[in-house]
Scaffold this motif. Structure first.
Motif, PDB file in Angstrom:
ATOM      1  N   VAL A  40     -13.245  21.714 -93.070  1.00 18.12           N
ATOM      2  CA  VAL A  40     -13.936  21.759 -91.782  1.00 18.12           C
ATOM      3  C   VAL A  40     -15.014  22.845 -91.764  1.00 18.12           C
ATOM      4  CG1 VAL A  40     -12.409  23.360 -90.552  1.00 18.12           C
ATOM      5  CG2 VAL A  40     -13.570  21.572 -89.298  1.00 18.12           C
ATOM      6  N   VAL A  41     -14.860  23.852 -92.594  1.00 23.81           N
ATOM      7  CA  VAL A  41     -15.810  24.968 -92.632  1.00 23.81           C
ATOM      8  C   VAL A  41     -17.063  24.626 -93.445  1.00 23.81           C
ATOM      9  CG1 VAL A  41     -16.083  27.405 -93.301  1.00 23.81           C
ATOM     10  CG2 VAL A  41     -13.905  26.604 -92.417  1.00 23.81           C
ATOM     11  N   TYR A  42     -16.950  23.683 -94.356  1.00 24.20           N
ATOM     12  CA  TYR A  42     -18.021  23.409 -95.314  1.00 24.20           C
ATOM     13  C   TYR A  42     -19.380  23.197 -94.665  1.00 24.20           C
ATOM     14  CZ  TYR A  42     -14.503  22.772 -99.016  1.00 24.20           C
ATOM     15  OH  TYR A  42     -13.500  22.939 -99.914  1.00 24.20           O
ATOM     16  N   SER A  43     -19.439  22.399 -93.612  1.00 20.12           N
ATOM     17  CA  SER A  43     -20.741  22.092 -93.009  1.00 20.12           C
ATOM     18  C   SER A  43     -21.378  23.310 -92.339  1.00 20.12           C
ATOM     19  CB  SER A  43     -20.611  20.947 -92.002  1.00 20.12           C
ATOM     20  OG  SER A  43     -19.763  21.320 -90.929  1.00 20.12           O
ATOM     21  N   LEU A  44     -20.562  24.315 -92.059  1.00 19.05           N
ATOM     22  CA  LEU A  44     -21.112  25.547 -91.480  1.00 19.05           C
ATOM     23  C   LEU A  44     -21.618  26.515 -92.540  1.00 19.05           C
ATOM     24  CD1 LEU A  44     -18.638  26.302 -88.564  1.00 19.05           C
ATOM     25  CD2 LEU A  44     -21.109  26.036 -88.367  1.00 19.05           C
ATOM     26  N   ILE A  45     -21.060  26.431 -93.750  1.00 21.46           N
ATOM     27  CA  ILE A  45     -21.440  27.422 -94.760  1.00 21.46           C
ATOM     28  C   ILE A  45     -22.317  26.827 -95.864  1.00 21.46           C
ATOM     29  CG2 ILE A  45     -19.547  28.992 -94.274  1.00 21.46           C
ATOM     30  CD1 ILE A  45     -18.022  27.905 -96.650  1.00 21.46           C
ATOM     31  N   ASP A  46     -22.760  25.598 -95.679  1.00 23.13           N
ATOM     32  CA  ASP A  46     -23.760  25.081 -96.601  1.00 23.13           C
ATOM     33  C   ASP A  46     -25.084  24.984 -95.838  1.00 23.13           C
ATOM     34  OD1 ASP A  46     -23.667  22.702 -95.089  1.00 23.13           O
ATOM     35  OD2 ASP A  46     -22.474  21.626 -96.563  1.00 23.13           O
ATOM     36  N   GLY A  47     -26.037  24.291 -96.330  1.00 19.77           N
ATOM     37  CA  GLY A  47     -27.368  24.243 -95.721  1.00 19.77           C
ATOM     38  C   GLY A  47     -27.420  23.645 -94.330  1.00 19.77           C
ATOM     39  N   ARG A  48     -26.400  22.864 -93.945  1.00 13.30           N
ATOM     40  CA  ARG A  48     -26.434  22.233 -92.622  1.00 13.30           C
ATOM     41  C   ARG A  48     -26.246  23.237 -91.494  1.00 13.30           C
ATOM     42  NH1 ARG A  48     -21.918  17.938 -93.951  1.00 13.30           N
ATOM     43  NH2 ARG A  48     -21.369  19.616 -95.381  1.00 13.30           N
ATOM     44  N   LYS A  49     -25.360  24.200 -91.681  1.00 13.31           N
ATOM     45  CA  LYS A  49     -25.061  25.239 -90.682  1.00 13.31           C
ATOM     46  C   LYS A  49     -24.718  24.644 -89.318  1.00 13.31           C
ATOM     47  CE  LYS A  49     -27.644  28.873 -92.903  1.00 13.31           C
ATOM     48  NZ  LYS A  49     -26.767  29.940 -93.196  1.00 13.31           N
ATOM     49  N   GLU A  50     -23.899  23.586 -89.355  1.00 16.27           N
ATOM     50  CA  GLU A  50     -23.469  22.956 -88.115  1.00 16.27           C
ATOM     51  C   GLU A  50     -22.051  22.448 -88.270  1.00 16.27           C
ATOM     52  OE1 GLU A  50     -26.370  19.821 -87.653  1.00 16.27           O
ATOM     53  OE2 GLU A  50     -25.058  18.385 -88.673  1.00 16.27           O
ATOM     54  N   LEU A  51     -21.424  22.199 -87.129  1.00 16.89           N
ATOM     55  CA  LEU A  51     -20.057  21.699 -87.113  1.00 16.89           C
ATOM     56  C   LEU A  51     -19.928  20.684 -85.988  1.00 16.89           C
ATOM     57  CD1 LEU A  51     -17.022  21.862 -87.958  1.00 16.89           C
ATOM     58  CD2 LEU A  51     -16.788  23.663 -86.248  1.00 16.89           C
ATOM     59  N   THR A  52     -19.486  19.493 -86.323  1.00 13.59           N
ATOM     60  CA  THR A  52     -19.204  18.483 -85.323  1.00 13.59           C
ATOM     61  C   THR A  52     -17.730  18.589 -84.972  1.00 13.59           C
ATOM     62  OG1 THR A  52     -20.928  17.032 -86.175  1.00 13.59           O
ATOM     63  CG2 THR A  52     -19.226  16.013 -84.796  1.00 13.59           C
ATOM     64  N   ILE A  53     -17.451  18.815 -83.719  1.00 20.53           N
ATOM     65  CA  ILE A  53     -16.071  19.002 -83.258  1.00 20.53           C
ATOM     66  C   ILE A  53     -15.517  17.630 -82.873  1.00 20.53           C
ATOM     67  CG2 ILE A  53     -14.578  20.200 -81.631  1.00 20.53           C
ATOM     68  CD1 ILE A  53     -16.754  22.382 -81.526  1.00 20.53           C
ATOM     69  N   THR A  54     -14.845  17.009 -83.824  1.00 17.36           N
ATOM     70  CA  THR A  54     -14.321  15.655 -83.613  1.00 17.36           C
ATOM     71  C   THR A  54     -13.126  15.640 -82.666  1.00 17.36           C
ATOM     72  OG1 THR A  54     -12.977  15.857 -85.605  1.00 17.36           O
ATOM     73  CG2 THR A  54     -15.145  14.829 -85.844  1.00 17.36           C
ATOM     74  N   ALA A  55     -12.402  16.740 -82.573  1.00 16.94           N
ATOM     75  CA  ALA A  55     -11.236  16.791 -81.691  1.00 16.94           C
ATOM     76  C   ALA A  55     -11.631  16.825 -80.216  1.00 16.94           C
ATOM     77  CB  ALA A  55     -10.370  18.005 -82.019  1.00 16.94           C
ATOM     78  N   ASN A  56     -12.888  17.144 -79.936  1.00 11.66           N
ATOM     79  CA  ASN A  56     -13.377  17.175 -78.561  1.00 11.66           C
ATOM     80  C   ASN A  56     -14.811  16.644 -78.552  1.00 11.66           C
ATOM     81  OD1 ASN A  56     -14.166  17.674 -75.952  1.00 11.66           O
ATOM     82  ND2 ASN A  56     -13.781  19.877 -76.005  1.00 11.66           N
ATOM     83  N   PRO A  57     -14.953  15.320 -78.473  1.00  6.52           N
ATOM     84  CA  PRO A  57     -16.300  14.731 -78.515  1.00  6.52           C
ATOM     85  C   PRO A  57     -17.255  15.298 -77.466  1.00  6.52           C
ATOM     86  CG  PRO A  57     -14.623  13.035 -78.686  1.00  6.52           C
ATOM     87  CD  PRO A  57     -13.909  14.317 -78.364  1.00  6.52           C
ATOM     88  N   GLN A  58     -16.726  15.773 -76.337  1.00 12.75           N
ATOM     89  CA  GLN A  58     -17.589  16.362 -75.312  1.00 12.75           C
ATOM     90  C   GLN A  58     -18.240  17.654 -75.813  1.00 12.75           C
ATOM     91  OE1 GLN A  58     -14.779  16.688 -72.091  1.00 12.75           O
ATOM     92  NE2 GLN A  58     -15.450  14.731 -71.181  1.00 12.75           N
ATOM     93  N   ARG A  59     -17.559  18.354 -76.723  1.00 12.86           N
ATOM     94  CA  ARG A  59     -18.095  19.615 -77.273  1.00 12.86           C
ATOM     95  C   ARG A  59     -19.228  19.307 -78.236  1.00 12.86           C
ATOM     96  NH1 ARG A  59     -20.070  23.886 -77.927  1.00 12.86           N
ATOM     97  NH2 ARG A  59     -19.068  25.845 -78.389  1.00 12.86           N
TER      98      ARG A  59
END
Length: 187
Positions: A40-59
């Protein structure tokens, strides 16, 4: 989190807060975290620098603010540690921290005999004769326990903390340095 009425409210965890606020996140013992969980951390620490919160689609998807980065620590040779190539490739700086023997002896007042024994075990670890040698936290514990219970018991306790497979080598080193047979502490 559960509300007093029995419902639930979403509360961001430390990962999301650190990314959203541009803070540093320390992940200690990262090598013991299940790789599936850690991904889950990978997308934040690679070039994307983002995180999609699938557990809370509203987030939704959060973008890491400037200043966010992850620092991690692990004991790479400890039992159960897994460091995938996918994880390692996302850390641009990787270094091994070792014990500062002079600091232990001169500033932290760790007795010289245990520092000498620890240095000897560290050399044996580097040559593959053992997989264990006391590190700074164990040296500080030795120092404190020696004051409370005496040097002999403290060294026996230290030996008891070594992995069982490494105790014969550690016992031999401790025996040579302390000048008397050293066996693990028993109560």
């Amino acid at each position: 989190v559960q509300t007093p009425s029995g419902g639930f409210d979403w509360v961001d965890g430390v990962l999301v807060r650190a990314a959203s606020e541009g803070k540093v996140l320390l992940i200690d013992e990262i090598g013991l975290i299940d790789p599936k969980v850690l991904s889950v951390v990978y997308s934040l620490i690679d070039g994307r620098k983002e995180l999609t919160i699938t557990a809370n689609p509203q987030r939704g998807t959060i973008k890491a603010k400037e200043g966010f980065y992850v620092v991690s620590a692990t004991n790479p040779n400890a039992v159960g540690v897994r460091l995938s190539e996918a994880l390692l490739s996302r850390f641009t700086i990787q270094t091994e921290l070792t014990t500062d023997w002079d600091l232990a002896k001169n500033k932290l007042e760790v007795p010289e005999t245990i520092v000498v024994a620890s240095k000897n075990l560290s050399k044996k670890m580097e040559s593959g004769e053992t997989s264990w040698s006391p590190q700074m936290r164990e040296l500080l514990a030795f120092r404190d326990l020696a004051k409370l219970f005496g040097t002999k018991w403290a060294i026996q306790n230290l030996l008891a903390s070594a992995p069982e497979i490494d105790r014969p080598v550690a016992s031999d080193v401790f025996t040579r340095v302390f000048g008397e047979p050293i066996l693990p502490a028993k109560i």
